[in-house]
Design a protein around this motif. Structure first.
Motif, PDB file in Angstrom:
ATOM      1  N   THR A 223      -0.620  -7.107  -4.544  1.00 36.65           N
ATOM      2  CA  THR A 223      -1.223  -5.971  -3.840  1.00 36.65           C
ATOM      3  C   THR A 223      -0.309  -5.447  -2.751  1.00 36.65           C
ATOM      4  OG1 THR A 223      -3.439  -6.866  -4.265  1.00 36.65           O
ATOM      5  CG2 THR A 223      -3.243  -5.226  -2.515  1.00 36.65           C
ATOM      6  N   ILE A 224       0.349  -6.350  -2.016  1.00 31.73           N
ATOM      7  CA  ILE A 224       1.261  -5.940  -0.950  1.00 31.73           C
ATOM      8  C   ILE A 224       2.560  -5.378  -1.520  1.00 31.73           C
ATOM      9  CG2 ILE A 224       2.660  -6.802   0.977  1.00 31.73           C
ATOM     10  CD1 ILE A 224       0.429  -8.863   1.488  1.00 31.73           C
ATOM     11  N   ASN A 225       3.055  -6.010  -2.590  1.00 26.18           N
ATOM     12  CA  ASN A 225       4.352  -5.632  -3.139  1.00 26.18           C
ATOM     13  C   ASN A 225       4.297  -4.358  -3.976  1.00 26.18           C
ATOM     14  OD1 ASN A 225       7.149  -6.096  -3.586  1.00 26.18           O
ATOM     15  ND2 ASN A 225       6.685  -6.920  -5.603  1.00 26.18           N
ATOM     16  N   ASN A 226       3.194  -4.169  -4.724  1.00 22.62           N
ATOM     17  CA  ASN A 226       3.061  -2.988  -5.593  1.00 22.62           C
ATOM     18  C   ASN A 226       1.697  -2.325  -5.384  1.00 22.62           C
ATOM     19  OD1 ASN A 226       5.602  -3.214  -7.163  1.00 22.62           O
ATOM     20  ND2 ASN A 226       4.700  -5.137  -7.874  1.00 22.62           N
ATOM     21  N   PRO A 227       1.422  -1.833  -4.187  1.00 21.41           N
ATOM     22  CA  PRO A 227       0.096  -1.259  -3.912  1.00 21.41           C
ATOM     23  C   PRO A 227      -0.098   0.100  -4.562  1.00 21.41           C
ATOM     24  CG  PRO A 227       1.532  -0.908  -2.038  1.00 21.41           C
ATOM     25  CD  PRO A 227       2.318  -1.749  -3.023  1.00 21.41           C
ATOM     26  N   ASP A 228      -1.347   0.414  -4.840  1.00 19.74           N
ATOM     27  CA  ASP A 228      -1.686   1.778  -5.252  1.00 19.74           C
ATOM     28  C   ASP A 228      -1.784   2.688  -4.025  1.00 19.74           C
ATOM     29  OD1 ASP A 228      -1.870   0.980  -7.904  1.00 19.74           O
ATOM     30  OD2 ASP A 228      -4.010   0.530  -7.762  1.00 19.74           O
ATOM     31  N   LYS A 229      -2.128   2.072  -2.879  1.00 18.88           N
ATOM     32  CA  LYS A 229      -2.310   2.858  -1.660  1.00 18.88           C
ATOM     33  C   LYS A 229      -2.065   1.970  -0.448  1.00 18.88           C
ATOM     34  CE  LYS A 229      -5.739   5.876   0.618  1.00 18.88           C
ATOM     35  NZ  LYS A 229      -7.126   6.395   0.545  1.00 18.88           N
ATOM     36  N   VAL A 230      -1.434   2.539   0.587  1.00 18.69           N
ATOM     37  CA  VAL A 230      -1.194   1.836   1.844  1.00 18.69           C
ATOM     38  C   VAL A 230      -1.693   2.711   2.988  1.00 18.69           C
ATOM     39  CG1 VAL A 230       0.519   0.811   3.391  1.00 18.69           C
ATOM     40  CG2 VAL A 230       0.836   0.675   0.923  1.00 18.69           C
ATOM     41  N   GLU A 231      -2.477   2.121   3.876  1.00 25.59           N
ATOM     42  CA  GLU A 231      -3.015   2.861   5.014  1.00 25.59           C
ATOM     43  C   GLU A 231      -2.716   2.110   6.307  1.00 25.59           C
ATOM     44  OE1 GLU A 231      -7.192   4.395   4.218  1.00 25.59           O
ATOM     45  OE2 GLU A 231      -6.918   3.035   2.527  1.00 25.59           O
ATOM     46  N   LYS A 232      -2.218   2.823   7.314  1.00 27.73           N
ATOM     47  CA  LYS A 232      -2.017   2.238   8.632  1.00 27.73           C
ATOM     48  C   LYS A 232      -3.244   2.510   9.490  1.00 27.73           C
ATOM     49  CE  LYS A 232       3.042   2.482   8.702  1.00 27.73           C
ATOM     50  NZ  LYS A 232       4.232   2.965   9.431  1.00 27.73           N
ATOM     51  N   LEU A 233      -3.730   1.492  10.176  1.00 29.01           N
ATOM     52  CA  LEU A 233      -4.922   1.601  10.995  1.00 29.01           C
ATOM     53  C   LEU A 233      -4.536   1.560  12.461  1.00 29.01           C
ATOM     54  CD1 LEU A 233      -7.231  -0.844   8.992  1.00 29.01           C
ATOM     55  CD2 LEU A 233      -6.846   1.601   8.631  1.00 29.01           C
ATOM     56  N   TYR A 234      -5.108   2.482  13.250  1.00 27.07           N
ATOM     57  CA  TYR A 234      -4.767   2.611  14.664  1.00 27.07           C
ATOM     58  C   TYR A 234      -6.011   2.422  15.534  1.00 27.07           C
ATOM     59  CZ  TYR A 234      -0.451   4.694  12.878  1.00 27.07           C
ATOM     60  OH  TYR A 234       0.721   4.914  12.230  1.00 27.07           O
TER      61      TYR A 234
END
Length: 282
Positions: A223-234
């Motif tokens: 999941t980390i290496n080949n994600p479909d989506k990455v979101e940064k949370l602030y």
């Protein structure tokens, strides 16, 4: 907004039959109090440490939306001290994230990260070496014979290895192991206790657990290496406190009765012990 970048508001309170003591709105009162504190800080009258002034900005924004929804505050630029503090926080968050990466990759695949850290390399360099470690780990664990299909011994049944292939294979030819796993197979003790397989605690849509037929560590890695989506949370102060990774594994990874192929991983850069992973229930 005053010219010096402070938040200025004027409050008028009147005694009415519904408010005989003129007490006003507690949220408005708190907003006025914090706005005055920030004004005193910005003018130099009562200087505040950067962590407190940044917290005030975030809290004033939050309360402002409660009092006057949709009306944003216009802030002045961050002070030199605030910028330095935010840079330090970002560096510490990246260091915490890299610590998780090294622990997750183990002594072999995490060795390049550890070596770079030992000679004083910047954390972005350590992070890049972590990505290399993840790629190497994936290459070793996910590629096998038969055109990329992996067939592994997964458990002992009557003293003989049990092999898993066919329908349990996911997208990209990934096959996971069926075995008893423990906290070492999860990003954190928190993730293990809340989402580890437990026959006595069936999955729920809002509280899923991994199927006994899958390998949580490999799923998180993929999941980390080949994600479909990455979101940064602030957070309210604009600090990047966590990163969310999403991936459709292509096969069920959840303990019954919930059926889900969706993997979620949250890396908490502030408190690594709160990092987690789980099947996403619908």
């Amino acid at each position: 907004m005053a010219d010096n970048g402070t938040v200025g508001r004027v409050q008028t309170m009147m005694c009415t039959p519904a408010d005989p003591k003129g007490q006003g709105d507690p949220t408005q009162d708190r907003l006025e109090e914090l706005s005055q504190r920030y004004a005193n800080h910005a003018s130099g009258k009562v200087p505040l440490p950067p962590e407190e002034s940044l917290w005030l900005r975030g809290e004033i924004d939050r309360l402002s939306q409660l009092v006057t929804p949709g009306q944003p505050n216009i802030w002045g630029d961050y002070s030199a001290a605030e910028k330095h503090y935010m840079t330090q926080q970002a560096e510490q968050q990246q260091r915490n994230a890299n610590n998780i990466g090294m622990a997750f990759l183990g002594p072999f695949f995490g060795a390049p990260m550890a070596a770079a850290r030992a000679v004083g390399a910047p954390e972005p360099v350590v992070e890049k070496l972590g990505e290399l470690g993840i790629n190497l780990a994936s290459a070793v664990s996910l590629r096998g014979i038969g055109g990329g299909r992996v067939i592994e011994p997964v458990a002992q049944r009557n003293g003989n290895p049990v092999l898993m292939s066919g329908p349990m294979g996911g997208r990209n030819g990934v096959v996971v192991r069926k075995r008893t796993y423990d906290a070492k197979d999860f990003l954190s003790e928190h993730a293990y206790k809340r989402h580890g397989n437990d026959p006595d605690k069936p999955s729920k849509p809002n509280h899923t657990r991994y199927s006994e037929n899958v390998d949580p560590k490999k799923i998180a890695n993929e999941t980390i290496n080949n994600p479909d989506k990455v979101e940064k949370l602030y957070d309210a102060n604009g600090n990047h406190y966590a990163t969310k990774y999403s991936k459709d594994m292509g096969y069920n990874i959840s303990q019954p009765p919930v059926n889900s192929s969706q993997s979620r991983v949250f890396i908490n850069h502030v408190d690594p012990t709160r990092s987690t992973q789980f099947p996403f229930g619908k």
